[in-house]
Write a protein that holds these residues in place. Structure first.
Motif, mmCIF file in Angstrom:
data_model
loop_
_atom_site.group_PDB
_atom_site.id
_atom_site.type_symbol
_atom_site.label_atom_id
_atom_site.label_comp_id
_atom_site.label_asym_id
_atom_site.label_seq_id
_atom_site.Cartn_x
_atom_site.Cartn_y
_atom_site.Cartn_z
ATOM 1 N N GLU A 146 39.825 1.989 -42.811
ATOM 2 C CA GLU A 146 39.263 2.888 -43.831
ATOM 3 C C GLU A 146 38.801 4.194 -43.199
ATOM 4 O O GLU A 146 39.042 5.281 -43.741
ATOM 5 C CB GLU A 146 38.091 2.202 -44.545
ATOM 6 C CG GLU A 146 37.548 2.966 -45.729
ATOM 7 C CD GLU A 146 38.538 3.058 -46.886
ATOM 8 O OE1 GLU A 146 38.490 4.068 -47.617
ATOM 9 O OE2 GLU A 146 39.360 2.135 -47.047
ATOM 10 N N ALA A 147 38.150 4.095 -42.044
ATOM 11 C CA ALA A 147 37.678 5.305 -41.363
ATOM 12 C C ALA A 147 38.840 6.149 -40.866
ATOM 13 O O ALA A 147 38.832 7.378 -40.985
ATOM 14 C CB ALA A 147 36.772 4.912 -40.197
ATOM 15 N N MET A 149 42.128 6.240 -41.876
ATOM 16 C CA MET A 149 43.189 6.733 -42.752
ATOM 17 C C MET A 149 42.834 8.025 -43.474
ATOM 18 O O MET A 149 43.707 8.647 -44.101
ATOM 19 C CB MET A 149 43.618 5.654 -43.754
ATOM 20 C CG MET A 149 42.622 5.304 -44.814
ATOM 21 S SD MET A 149 43.366 3.999 -45.863
ATOM 22 C CE MET A 149 42.042 3.731 -47.043
ATOM 23 N N HIS A 150 41.592 8.452 -43.363
ATOM 24 C CA HIS A 150 41.198 9.719 -43.975
ATOM 25 C C HIS A 150 41.023 10.830 -42.946
ATOM 26 O O HIS A 150 40.595 11.930 -43.303
ATOM 27 C CB HIS A 150 39.920 9.525 -44.787
ATOM 28 C CG HIS A 150 40.069 8.535 -45.897
ATOM 29 N ND1 HIS A 150 40.924 8.730 -46.971
ATOM 30 C CD2 HIS A 150 39.509 7.308 -46.099
ATOM 31 C CE1 HIS A 150 40.866 7.680 -47.778
ATOM 32 N NE2 HIS A 150 40.026 6.809 -47.270
ATOM 33 N N MET A 151 41.353 10.546 -41.683
ATOM 34 C CA MET A 151 41.258 11.580 -40.654
ATOM 35 C C MET A 151 42.506 12.450 -40.676
ATOM 36 O O MET A 151 43.622 11.954 -40.872
ATOM 37 C CB MET A 151 41.085 10.931 -39.270
ATOM 38 C CG MET A 151 39.783 10.170 -39.108
ATOM 39 S SD MET A 151 39.654 9.437 -37.444
ATOM 40 C CE MET A 151 38.126 8.502 -37.629
ATOM 41 N N GLU A 152 42.335 13.744 -40.460
ATOM 42 C CA GLU A 152 43.424 14.698 -40.568
ATOM 43 C C GLU A 152 44.577 14.395 -39.623
ATOM 44 O O GLU A 152 45.744 14.589 -39.955
ATOM 45 C CB GLU A 152 42.893 16.109 -40.297
ATOM 46 C CG GLU A 152 43.926 17.197 -40.464
ATOM 47 C CD GLU A 152 43.362 18.578 -40.232
ATOM 48 O OE1 GLU A 152 44.146 19.538 -40.230
ATOM 49 O OE2 GLU A 152 42.134 18.698 -40.039
ATOM 50 N N GLN A 180 45.706 -2.383 -48.129
ATOM 51 C CA GLN A 180 44.678 -1.349 -48.057
ATOM 52 C C GLN A 180 45.307 0.037 -47.928
ATOM 53 O O GLN A 180 44.890 0.994 -48.594
ATOM 54 C CB GLN A 180 43.754 -1.626 -46.870
ATOM 55 C CG GLN A 180 42.598 -0.654 -46.731
ATOM 56 C CD GLN A 180 41.721 -0.987 -45.527
ATOM 57 O OE1 GLN A 180 42.021 -1.907 -44.770
ATOM 58 N NE2 GLN A 180 40.638 -0.250 -45.355
ATOM 59 N N GLY A 184 45.058 2.998 -50.592
ATOM 60 C CA GLY A 184 44.284 4.184 -50.210
ATOM 61 C C GLY A 184 45.119 5.372 -49.796
ATOM 62 O O GLY A 184 44.737 6.530 -50.018
ATOM 63 N N ARG A 185 46.285 5.124 -49.168
ATOM 64 C CA ARG A 185 47.161 6.203 -48.715
ATOM 65 C C ARG A 185 48.616 5.847 -49.025
ATOM 66 O O ARG A 185 49.399 5.548 -48.122
ATOM 67 C CB ARG A 185 46.978 6.457 -47.209
ATOM 68 C CG ARG A 185 45.661 7.075 -46.806
ATOM 69 C CD ARG A 185 45.374 8.410 -47.486
ATOM 70 N NE ARG A 185 46.383 9.417 -47.280
ATOM 71 C CZ ARG A 185 46.299 10.373 -46.356
ATOM 72 N NH1 ARG A 185 45.242 10.434 -45.552
ATOM 73 N NH2 ARG A 185 47.242 11.273 -46.249
#
Length: 573
Positions: A146-147, A149-152, A180, A184-185
């Motif tokens: 989760e942490a 997959m939202h990093m650039e 997941q 989420g992505r």
């Protein structure tokens, strides 16, 4: 708009036409602003006459592991840029097996503002199996994903290695991570590691969302993947003429890419990185235009890098100038509009890499080994023991099974008098102090010993040898250095490559590391180890997702069954 650089009189590769076209290239900031032959209304700040040289997009390696080179990331990027590689999709499951999310973050930090654009694939299989089969230093769980997959910098879910659990249990950890990502992505690719899966099993892996594969295949397996829409990644061991011919005959350009996966440091110094596979594919008969496409535009499209892989207005100005197309002779390399390498440039690196946190250089939590650690005990005092033998094979990292009867004297199996080596895997992360043992034959060592913490994927201490004394020397050399790869013979260290960063990476420049690993390779070969790549063969002896039998700190693993299996099959008193 300014034109910072105008490159004139080039043979420019057009990814859309898949051919070279004579013309000029204008670069404004970090992007191409014009490609063609028209007179421009803006005077350039700088003009470079290419005098007919070839210009291609920067190479994109869409499946690789920085740690597999044993190089620190900055060292790796410098080497990659010299070889025309401007974008790397790095899957850091090796350092994640030692330090988890902290390790991934540290690796990402060291890649900032380098000569390559490094994107990260989220490790999906850390550890590669589960705690019953191996002990890793850390794990990647749902919260970590989760942490990440939202990093650039993060771009996809990395290779799903534990395909057996994907097929066997809909609620397995790996399936949860896949779902997941899909939720989420949904834009992320889900990368695969699917050796020898065909038919219903392959279909089910695709059904669950795994869309690529880079593993060794038969022609049947390649055809099945192509027919089912799986993106094919050809690494060196699958770069075969018959495969390339099949892909071209079936008009599958754009459905495959060239990738390195793992590059040994001595090979890196000697022949390069992804550029070597481009050149090799041309030698095997692939047209240069197709080979370039498979190392630029095809991987860019697969990974969703819409502004890469082509020389066209608005695309990021990553490109390579070649003086000879078929020889792939690199004159200069440009990343985001800035030149990062020119032919003849000296190799400039710090003497030591200190870019990681201090505790990364102290990660081998093992006391020195004693002779007692290499005693193989039996459940009888005198007699014989029928033992399972792990048979190393010369042309693959797959390990077969054999059986042999060894004498038992005083409750101890007399392995040193046999033709077999003893292998031990010592848990080195400070968790349980476990140790797995196996007997190894086939084309492995016939004398001396080797030890390494570069032992996929959990990176415990792997020791292999023909005598307990040499094994003890090898093990303690690595422990004292906080990681490394060593070859020992007759009590003396023949060759040694220290790997003090997380026990898997060198802190030295690539030319030095390359010489060290080349020395280890020669020493292992001199000690009778026969393999196409002795370094990879030895280090994957502990990889419990690679067929058919492997050794971890838990013992011998039957990979197909996903279970620990005994060394001693039968005793006779």
């Amino acid at each position: 708009m300014n034109i910072d650089v105008l490159l004139t009189n080039g043979q420019v590769y057009n990814s859309y036409l898949k051919k070279f076209v004579a013309g000029n290239i204008a670069v404004s900031g970090d992007r191409f602003s014009y490609v063609g032959t028209d007179a421009l209304p803006i005077a350039p700040q700088r003009t470079i006459d290419l005098a007919g040289q070839y210009v291609i997009p920067g190479l994109i390696d869409c499946h690789m592991h920085i740690e597999s080179t044993m190089c620190a990331p900055r060292t790796f990027m410098n080497g990659a840029a010299r070889n025309g590689v401007t974008t790397l999709i790095a899957e850091p499951h090796e350092i994640a097996n030692v330090f988890g999310l902290v390790g991934i973050r540290a690796l990402m930090q060291t890649t900032q503002n380098g000569p390559c654009d490094v994107r990260i694939a989220i490790p999906s299989s850390v550890p590669s199996t589960n705690a019953a089969l191996e002990t890793a230093g850390a794990a990647i769980e749902n919260d970590d994903v989760e942490a990440l997959m939202h990093m650039e910098q993060v771009i996809c879910l990395g290779e799903v290695m534990d395909c057996r659990s994907v097929l066997a249990d809909a609620h397995s950890k790996t399936n949860r991570l896949i779902r997941q990502i899909q939720h989420g992505r949904p834009d992320f690719s889900i990368e695969g590691h699917c050796p020898r899966f065909v038919g219903w099993e392959l279909a089910q892996l695709l059904y669950r969302g795994i869309r690529s594969d880079h593993t060794d295949q038969s022609m049947e397996g390649l055809a099945a993947r192509a027919a089912n829409g799986m993106f094919i990644q050809l690494q060196e061991k699958t770069l075969k003429k018959e495969f390339l011919d099949y892909l071209m005959e079936n008009r599958l350009s754009g459905r495959f890419a060239l990738v390195t996966d793992d590059t040994m440091p001595d090979d890196f110094v000697r022949r390069g990185q992804l550029n070597h596979l481009v050149q090799r594919s041309i030698e095997l008969g692939l047209a240069p235009e197709e080979a370039i496409y498979a190392a630029t535009y095809a991987p860019a499209q697969h990974m969703g890098l819409r502004d890469k892989g082509a020389i066209a207005p608005g695309r990021i100005a990553d490109f390579v100038v070649l003086s000879d197309l078929r020889a792939f002779a690199i004159e200069s390399v440009w990343r985001a509009g800035a030149q990062v390498f020119a032919r003849g440039a000296a190799w400039e690196e710090p003497e030591r890499d200190t870019s990681f946190p201090a505790h990364f250089y102290h990660s081998v939590h093992l006391s020195p080994r004693t002779a007692e650690d290499f005693v193989l005990r039996a459940p009888i005092r005198e007699g014989t023991a029928l033992c399972r033998i792990l048979a190393v094979q010369e042309h693959t990292t797959f390990v077969a099974e054999e059986r042999a009867e060894l004498p038992v004297r005083g409750g101890v199996i007399d392995w040193e008098s046999s033709p077999y080596s003893l292998a031990c895997v010592f848990e080195r992360h400070g968790k349980n102090g476990g140790c797995g043992m196996a007997l190894v034959g086939g084309t492995a060592l016939t004398c001396g010993a080797a030890a390494t913490t570069y032992a996929h994927d959990s990176h415990n201490l792997l020791v292999l040898g023909q005598t307990a004394a040499d094994m003890q020397t090898a093990a303690n050399t690595v422990i004292e250095a906080q990681g490394g790869f060593v070859a020992v013979r007759d009590g003396s260290v023949e060759a040694f490559a220290p790997l003090p960063i997380a026990g898997i990476l060198s802190d030295r420049p690539l030319p030095i590391l390359g010489e060290q690993i080349a020395g280890v390779r020669r020493a292992l070969t001199d000690c009778g180890y026969r393999h196409d790549n002795v370094i990879m063969s030895l280090s994957t002896l502990s990889l419990p997702v690679s067929p058919y039998f492997k050794l971890t700190d838990k013992g011998i693993i039957d990979v197909k069954k996903g279970a620990v299996t005994p060394l001693i099959l039968e005793v006779r008193g």
